[in-house]
Design a protein around this motif. Structure first.
Motif, mmCIF file in Angstrom:
data_model
loop_
_atom_site.group_PDB
_atom_site.id
_atom_site.type_symbol
_atom_site.label_atom_id
_atom_site.label_comp_id
_atom_site.label_asym_id
_atom_site.label_seq_id
_atom_site.Cartn_x
_atom_site.Cartn_y
_atom_site.Cartn_z
ATOM 1 N N GLY A 304 -9.452 15.418 -1.535
ATOM 2 C CA GLY A 304 -8.815 14.151 -1.210
ATOM 3 C C GLY A 304 -7.683 13.857 -2.167
ATOM 4 O O GLY A 304 -6.928 14.759 -2.547
ATOM 5 N N VAL A 305 -7.570 12.602 -2.589
ATOM 6 C CA VAL A 305 -6.433 12.142 -3.394
ATOM 7 C C VAL A 305 -6.942 11.479 -4.659
ATOM 8 O O VAL A 305 -7.851 10.627 -4.611
ATOM 9 N N LEU A 306 -6.369 11.864 -5.801
ATOM 10 C CA LEU A 306 -6.591 11.188 -7.080
ATOM 11 C C LEU A 306 -5.297 10.473 -7.445
ATOM 12 O O LEU A 306 -4.274 11.121 -7.678
ATOM 13 N N PHE A 307 -5.325 9.153 -7.492
ATOM 14 C CA PHE A 307 -4.124 8.347 -7.731
ATOM 15 C C PHE A 307 -4.204 7.715 -9.110
ATOM 16 O O PHE A 307 -5.158 6.995 -9.433
ATOM 17 N N LEU A 308 -3.212 7.988 -9.939
ATOM 18 C CA LEU A 308 -3.101 7.382 -11.262
ATOM 19 C C LEU A 308 -1.926 6.409 -11.248
ATOM 20 O O LEU A 308 -0.758 6.821 -11.366
ATOM 21 N N ASP A 309 -2.222 5.146 -11.039
ATOM 22 C CA ASP A 309 -1.185 4.112 -11.053
ATOM 23 C C ASP A 309 -0.828 3.780 -12.505
ATOM 24 O O ASP A 309 -1.704 3.750 -13.367
ATOM 25 N N GLU A 310 0.465 3.523 -12.749
ATOM 26 C CA GLU A 310 0.950 3.331 -14.125
ATOM 27 C C GLU A 310 0.503 4.518 -14.985
ATOM 28 O O GLU A 310 -0.105 4.353 -16.050
ATOM 29 N N ALA A 311 0.829 5.723 -14.535
ATOM 30 C CA ALA A 311 0.342 6.944 -15.180
ATOM 31 C C ALA A 311 0.662 7.016 -16.677
ATOM 32 O O ALA A 311 -0.189 7.467 -17.462
ATOM 33 N N PRO A 312 1.864 6.584 -17.146
ATOM 34 C CA PRO A 312 2.119 6.672 -18.589
ATOM 35 C C PRO A 312 1.220 5.761 -19.425
ATOM 36 O O PRO A 312 1.174 5.916 -20.647
ATOM 37 N N GLU A 313 0.519 4.810 -18.775
ATOM 38 C CA GLU A 313 -0.381 3.931 -19.519
ATOM 39 C C GLU A 313 -1.739 4.590 -19.770
ATOM 40 O O GLU A 313 -2.527 4.102 -20.571
ATOM 41 N N PHE A 314 -2.034 5.706 -19.068
ATOM 42 C CA PHE A 314 -3.274 6.418 -19.325
ATOM 43 C C PHE A 314 -3.196 7.103 -20.685
ATOM 44 O O PHE A 314 -2.111 7.459 -21.157
ATOM 45 N N SER A 315 -4.350 7.293 -21.306
ATOM 46 C CA SER A 315 -4.364 7.969 -22.604
ATOM 47 C C SER A 315 -3.926 9.424 -22.441
ATOM 48 O O SER A 315 -4.129 10.042 -21.389
ATOM 49 N N THR A 316 -3.355 9.968 -23.500
ATOM 50 C CA THR A 316 -2.914 11.361 -23.466
ATOM 51 C C THR A 316 -4.085 12.300 -23.201
ATOM 52 O O THR A 316 -3.938 13.310 -22.503
ATOM 53 N N ALA A 317 -5.259 11.962 -23.734
ATOM 54 C CA ALA A 317 -6.434 12.816 -23.532
ATOM 55 C C ALA A 317 -6.787 12.923 -22.052
ATOM 56 O O ALA A 317 -7.126 14.001 -21.557
ATOM 57 N N VAL A 318 -6.703 11.811 -21.314
ATOM 58 C CA VAL A 318 -7.016 11.824 -19.882
ATOM 59 C C VAL A 318 -6.012 12.689 -19.136
ATOM 60 O O VAL A 318 -6.374 13.536 -18.303
ATOM 61 N N LEU A 319 -4.727 12.500 -19.421
ATOM 62 C CA LEU A 319 -3.690 13.235 -18.697
ATOM 63 C C LEU A 319 -3.764 14.733 -18.972
ATOM 64 O O LEU A 319 -3.572 15.553 -18.060
ATOM 65 N N GLN A 320 -4.065 15.117 -20.199
ATOM 66 C CA GLN A 320 -4.098 16.541 -20.521
ATOM 67 C C GLN A 320 -5.329 17.238 -19.941
ATOM 68 O O GLN A 320 -5.270 18.436 -19.615
ATOM 69 N N THR A 321 -6.438 16.511 -19.776
ATOM 70 C CA THR A 321 -7.628 17.139 -19.209
ATOM 71 C C THR A 321 -7.458 17.446 -17.729
ATOM 72 O O THR A 321 -8.247 18.221 -17.167
ATOM 73 N N LEU A 322 -6.437 16.889 -17.091
ATOM 74 C CA LEU A 322 -6.211 17.165 -15.672
ATOM 75 C C LEU A 322 -5.542 18.516 -15.434
ATOM 76 O O LEU A 322 -5.476 18.977 -14.291
ATOM 77 N N ARG A 323 -5.052 19.143 -16.484
ATOM 78 C CA ARG A 323 -4.333 20.409 -16.294
ATOM 79 C C ARG A 323 -5.242 21.508 -15.760
ATOM 80 O O ARG A 323 -4.823 22.313 -14.924
ATOM 81 N N GLN A 324 -6.488 21.557 -16.217
ATOM 82 C CA GLN A 324 -7.401 22.604 -15.727
ATOM 83 C C GLN A 324 -7.687 22.480 -14.229
ATOM 84 O O GLN A 324 -7.518 23.449 -13.485
ATOM 85 N N PRO A 325 -8.101 21.301 -13.721
ATOM 86 C CA PRO A 325 -8.342 21.225 -12.271
ATOM 87 C C PRO A 325 -7.082 21.395 -11.437
ATOM 88 O O PRO A 325 -7.155 21.926 -10.325
ATOM 89 N N LEU A 326 -5.919 20.970 -11.944
ATOM 90 C CA LEU A 326 -4.686 21.165 -11.187
ATOM 91 C C LEU A 326 -4.384 22.652 -11.008
ATOM 92 O O LEU A 326 -3.822 23.066 -9.986
ATOM 93 N N GLU A 327 -4.766 23.456 -11.978
ATOM 94 C CA GLU A 327 -4.461 24.885 -11.930
ATOM 95 C C GLU A 327 -5.541 25.671 -11.192
ATOM 96 O O GLU A 327 -5.239 26.596 -10.436
ATOM 97 N N HIS A 328 -6.815 25.300 -11.393
ATOM 98 C CA HIS A 328 -7.912 26.135 -10.898
ATOM 99 C C HIS A 328 -8.736 25.476 -9.795
ATOM 100 O O HIS A 328 -9.566 26.150 -9.179
ATOM 101 N N GLY A 329 -8.587 24.187 -9.566
ATOM 102 C CA GLY A 329 -9.335 23.530 -8.503
ATOM 103 C C GLY A 329 -10.784 23.259 -8.831
ATOM 104 O O GLY A 329 -11.573 22.949 -7.941
ATOM 105 N N GLU A 330 -11.170 23.354 -10.078
ATOM 106 C CA GLU A 330 -12.537 23.028 -10.477
ATOM 107 C C GLU A 330 -12.541 22.584 -11.932
ATOM 108 O O GLU A 330 -11.602 22.851 -12.694
#
Length: 507
Positions: A304-330
């Protein structure tokens, strides 16, 4: 000496393992020991089971009771083993027919009054039991509808331990208690479809959303407040086709483990939509918790869809942990008790203001932000993260009298046709959309015309694209060709895909 046996299921992530529950009763000083790597909540089953048995009206055996959960090397967590421990103990004490209970899988938590309480993760647990050749399953009444969704499962719902014991021949009067309802972590996500026609203007953003839906691409929308970024993101799931059967089962299993599944409506057939608040922690977004980690918003957004509104307001730790699922799908979550894997193949939609104050439109004459504040604001969206985002679009303020665009139903039909074309091209491969296919595989099918990639090579030489970015441009170009009904991308498709990726900068 007496021995009772039955079966249960241990979940590690979404993977279920059938566990043999053995109860050994010896003529010695009364004691109750639970072995086989139980966690704290499972170790407390000793007190819950003893109280539930006596509340049911059965005599507790005053012997040395040792309950083993085999395989002993597999960590066991949660209270779903209570019913199996009670049944194995009563079978060892010969208070019920142990031969009838031996091959049945028992799942459920016991209350001190003997009632059965629903637990999370019943769908993947029952599916694992059926796959292992154990179709007979006993679950609490609150989980019966969910367990019945598994093909081939022979499900029996029970309201109390006494009802289960009576099934196996125990001599007792069984009262009819009120079944305990399933306690969910949060209400199930609404499945109604929002109409794209509600968005006024923003033709470029609407086109970008259509391309994202057709190819499964990630999107970044940048624009001042009130331009429709949130409205557009919320309408993306309506453009996506219904989930295939295998995807519906997998998505439903994730929500079952997370405690957000409403079994009354059957399997989840529509793509989920998750929009965590910008104060969310990394554990709530990617999953975590004490003991065996539970799925977070990223896994609940699977297919489905993961929506991050006001994305720059999220912590850096949250944004960086998304790199693994974006690349591998799990997501692979490592904890002391073991490693849990959860699927997380979602479409990421990021929304951001052009600056912290949000008024940097055009030349930004009304903007009150200093240059270092702007750099720090967008610096939260790191290069490696943005390099994985296929489409970037800038939104301008729309006029109130602007014409309404096409409704969701019309755009969804074009998306379905484009996805059908992609499915034909990807038949026989493990990929389903252009966004999943490797760039090299798509590059080989462009043909022998080297001029097609000339513009991409120039962008690589200028440094405006990385090699990963060039592959993602090729994926978007294939999606554009699918939407226009062409067998392969043209040079115009590649140029348009490059513009959609770079927001027109450096193209």
């Amino acid at each position: 000496m007496a021995l009772g046996r039955t079966l249960a299921v241990a979940l590690v992530g979404l993977t279920g393992h059938v566990v043999e529950v053995e109860a050994h009763l010896a003529a010695s000083l009364p004691a109750f020991t639970l072995v086989g790597l139980p966690d704290a909540s499972l170790s407390e089953a000793r007190d819950r089971v003893r109280a539930a048995v006596t509340s049911t009206g059965l005599a507790w055996p005053n012997r040395r009771i040792t309950v083993n959960l085999s395989p002993a090397t597999l960590p066991k967590t949660g209270s779903s083993f209570d019913l199996a421990v009670a049944v194995a103990t009563l079978a060892g004490a010969e208070l019920l027919d142990g031969a009838r209970a031996a091959g049945v899988v028992h799942i459920g938590e016991l209350g001190l009054d003997g009632r059965l309480r629903p637990v999370r993760g019943v769908l993947p647990a029952v599916a694992a039991a059926v796959a292992a050749g154990h179709p007979r399953v006993v679950v609490p009444h609150g989980n019966a509808a969910e367990a019945a969704l598994v093909p081939g499962a022979l499900v029996a719902g029970a309201a109390s331990l006494g009802e289960v014991a009576a099934r196996y021949g125990a001599d007792l009067d069984v009262p009819v208690p009120e079944p305990v309802p399933l306690d969910r972590a949060q209400p199930a996500a609404a499945q109604h479809v929002l109409d794209l026609a509600d968005v006024v203007g923003q033709e470029e953003a609407r086109e970008c959303l259509e391309v994202a839906a057709a190819g499964g691409h990630h999107v970044l929308m940048v624009g001042p407040p009130g331009t429709g970024k949130t409205m557009l993101a919320a309408r993306l799931p309506g453009l996506l086709p219904d989930l295939a059967e295998v995807d519906a089962v997998e998505v439903t299993a994730v929500h079952s483990v997370a405690g957000t599944f409403e079994p009354g409506g059957g399997l989840l057939r529509r793509p989920p939509f998750e929009d965590p608040h910008h104060t969310a922690t990394p554990a709530s977004v990617v999953g975590g918790g004490s003991g065996m980690p539970r799925p977070g918003a990223a896994s609940r957004a699977h297919r489905g869809v993961l929506f991050l509104d006001e994305a720059p307001e999220f912590s850096t730790a949250v944004l960086q942990t998304l790199r693994q699922p974006l690349e591998h799908g799990e997501l692979v979550l490592h904890r002391a008790l073991g490693t849990a894997r959860y699927p997380a193949r979602f479409q990421l939609v990021l929304a951001a203001n052009p600056c912290p104050c949000g008024r940097a439109v055009g030349k930004g004459l009304d903007c009150t932000c200093r240059s270092e504040q702007r750099r720090r604001y967008f610096g939260k969206l790191s290069g490696p993260l943005l390099d994985r985002v296929d489409l970037q679009v800038e939104l301008r303020p729309a006029r109130s009298g602007g014409a309404a665009g096409e409704p969701t139903a019309v755009v969804a039909r074009r998306v379905a046709a484009a996805r059908s074309s992609a499915a034909e091209r990807l038949a026989g491969t493990p990929w389903r959309t252009s966004a999943e296919a490797p760039g090299g595989w798509l590059r080989e099918r462009l043909g022998a015309d080297a001029a097609l990639l000339g513009e991409l090579d120039r962008a690589l030489d200028r440094g405006t694209l990385s090699l990963r970015g060039a592959d993602r441009v090729i994926r978007v170009a294939w999606t554009l060709a699918d939407l226009d009904g062409r067998a392969a991308p043209t040079r115009a498709d590649l140029g348009r895909a490059l513009l959609l990726r770079t927001r027109g900068h450096g193209a």
